[in-house]
Structure formats: structure tokens, C-alpha cells
Design a protein around this motif. Structure first.
Motif, mmCIF file in Angstrom:
data_model
loop_
_atom_site.group_PDB
_atom_site.id
_atom_site.type_symbol
_atom_site.label_atom_id
_atom_site.label_comp_id
_atom_site.label_asym_id
_atom_site.label_seq_id
_atom_site.Cartn_x
_atom_site.Cartn_y
_atom_site.Cartn_z
ATOM 1 N N HIS A 112 -2.386 3.945 1.459
ATOM 2 C CA HIS A 112 -0.897 4.069 1.098
ATOM 3 C C HIS A 112 -0.073 5.083 1.215
ATOM 4 C CE1 HIS A 112 -2.615 0.876 -1.574
ATOM 5 N NE2 HIS A 112 -3.840 1.187 -1.652
ATOM 6 N N CYS A 116 3.731 6.127 0.027
ATOM 7 C CA CYS A 116 4.056 7.435 -0.774
ATOM 8 C C CYS A 116 5.260 7.897 -0.232
ATOM 9 C CB CYS A 116 2.773 8.123 -0.814
ATOM 10 S SG CYS A 116 1.221 8.084 -1.948
ATOM 11 N N SER A 119 8.068 5.751 -1.439
ATOM 12 C CA SER A 119 8.529 6.063 -2.844
ATOM 13 C C SER A 119 9.155 7.557 -2.977
ATOM 14 C CB SER A 119 7.361 6.006 -3.677
ATOM 15 O OG SER A 119 6.655 4.745 -3.617
ATOM 16 N N PHE A 131 7.710 15.825 -1.259
ATOM 17 C CA PHE A 131 6.498 15.086 -1.174
ATOM 18 C C PHE A 131 5.830 15.721 0.197
ATOM 19 C CE2 PHE A 131 3.897 11.933 1.108
ATOM 20 C CZ PHE A 131 2.903 11.633 0.207
ATOM 21 N N LEU A 158 -4.357 6.554 -2.285
ATOM 22 C CA LEU A 158 -3.363 7.293 -2.791
ATOM 23 C C LEU A 158 -2.390 6.496 -3.772
ATOM 24 C CD1 LEU A 158 -2.115 9.428 0.307
ATOM 25 C CD2 LEU A 158 -3.536 10.089 -1.711
ATOM 26 N N LEU A 161 -0.919 8.268 -6.604
ATOM 27 C CA LEU A 161 0.153 9.017 -6.420
ATOM 28 C C LEU A 161 1.490 8.212 -5.923
ATOM 29 C CD1 LEU A 161 1.198 12.039 -5.631
ATOM 30 C CD2 LEU A 161 0.075 11.543 -3.168
ATOM 31 N N ARG A 162 1.160 7.132 -5.320
ATOM 32 C CA ARG A 162 2.413 6.328 -4.867
ATOM 33 C C ARG A 162 3.306 5.945 -6.254
ATOM 34 N NH1 ARG A 162 0.349 1.094 -3.506
ATOM 35 N NH2 ARG A 162 -0.084 1.237 -5.793
ATOM 36 N N LEU A 165 5.114 8.864 -7.659
ATOM 37 C CA LEU A 165 6.299 9.080 -6.816
ATOM 38 C C LEU A 165 7.355 8.171 -7.296
ATOM 39 C CD1 LEU A 165 4.530 10.063 -3.497
ATOM 40 C CD2 LEU A 165 5.698 11.668 -5.019
#
Length: 180
Positions: A112, A116, A119, A131, A158, A161-162, A165
Motif C-alpha cells: 500500500h 500512502c 493519500s 510523508f 501499510l 498508515l494509508r 494519512l
């Protein structure tokens, strides 16, 4: 879309060209090593985007360009600017990580990661440079795991995290994550 007679939303001319380059790289596996085929593909992608491919740092920027789905010069320049704004130490950390191939070097697949980047770019609170600072922290955590790993290739999801974000609305929260 397809039903409107315009073809695929994703498979446009630029994306088709990179898929064809990828197919050529896979065909080269019969006559060259997987590492050679991969970096040859990355070099071709860099050339297709008119990016420099002379140094290791250039190749990391090509790889980051692919992960950022860069198709226009201004997108590359934004990425390059964020890269240059990182400290030398942080660029070195990312270079080691993105040059590892999982064959000769232990590596980790960050699932991902393109999402990320997308995003972060869309969220004005985060942005590309911030980021990339977060990514340095992720890579440092991954490096600790890789150091003790018995496998040469690990995977890291991730998706949380995505989603963070996409949702974060306070720059203080993002900065707190970076400085932890």
C-alpha cells in the motif's frame, strides 16, 4: 469508462507503456539475473519519464517516481524537491532501503505504499515531504525487524498508515508521529 467506449480508466497510453516495459523485463529473465532485469526495467522507466539514471540516488528517485505514479515533469520535480529537503542522513536511510533487492540484500515489501503517497499528496496537512519523513521512521522500524529476520524478503502492511494519512486533520498530530 469501458462501457462509454473510452476504454479502461487506468490503462491509458502512459500506463500501457510501463506495463509493456514490465513484460519485456520479465522476458529478459530467461537470459539475465532477476536483479539485472529489475534495474534494467527501472532504468527504462526513468528514460521514459526523461529522468536521470546515472547514480544510485537517481535510481532511487526513479523507483520513488514509480511508487508515486509520476507521469508529468512537475510531479517529478515535486518529488525531487521533497527528496532534497530531507536531511542527508534520511536520504541515505531511504537509499539503502530502496536499493535492497530481496535477493542479495534483505528487503521488505511495503504494501500500500503507492496509496500512502497518494493519500499524503492529497492531504494538505501531510504533503509529500512530511510523508517522506514518516517513511524514514517506518523504514527505520522495518530495518530493526529485517536485522533479526530469517527470511530475505518480508512484507509490511501499510493500510492503517494509508487510512491515517487520508483522515488526519491536524498537523500537530502528524509532527508528533514524526518526532516519536
Amino acid at each position: 469508462g469501458l462501457w462509454g467506449g473510452l476504454g479502461s480508466c487506468f490503462l491509458n497510453r502512459e500506463n500501457a507503456a510501463s506495463i509493456i516495459q514490465g513484460c519485456h523485463a520479465l522476458q529478459a529473465l530467461g537470459t539475465s539475473s532477476s536483479t539485472s532485469a529489475y534495474w534494467s526495467y527501472m532504468s527504462e522507466r526513468g528514460s521514459a519519464l526523461s529522468l536521470p539514471t546515472d547514480t544510485a540516488a537517481d535510481m532511487v528517485l526513479v523507483r520513488l517516481s514509480c511508487l508515486n505514479r509520476v507521469q508529468r515533469r512537475e510531479e517529478y520535480l515535486e518529488l525531487k524537491s521533497a527528496w532534497k529537503d530531507l536531511s542527508r542522513e534520511h536520504r541515505q536511510i531511504l537509499m539503502r532501503f530502496f536499493l535492497a533487492d530481496g535477493i542479495a540484500d534483505v528487503a521488505c515489501t511495503l504494501q500500500h505504499l503507492p496509496e500512502c503517497f497518494a493519500s499524503a499528496r492529497k492531504n494538505k496537512v501531510v504533503g509529500l515531504f512530511t510523508f517522506m519523513q514518516v517513511l524514514v521512521q517506518v523504514v527505520q522500524c522495518v530495518d530493526e525487524v529485517l536485522h533479526n529476520a530469517s527470511s530475505s524478503l518480508l512484507q509490511c502492511d501499510l493500510s492503517d498508515l494509508r487510512d491515517f494519512l487520508k483522515a488526519v486533520q491536524n498537523p500537530y498530530v502528524v509532527q508528533t508521529c514524526i518526532h516519536r
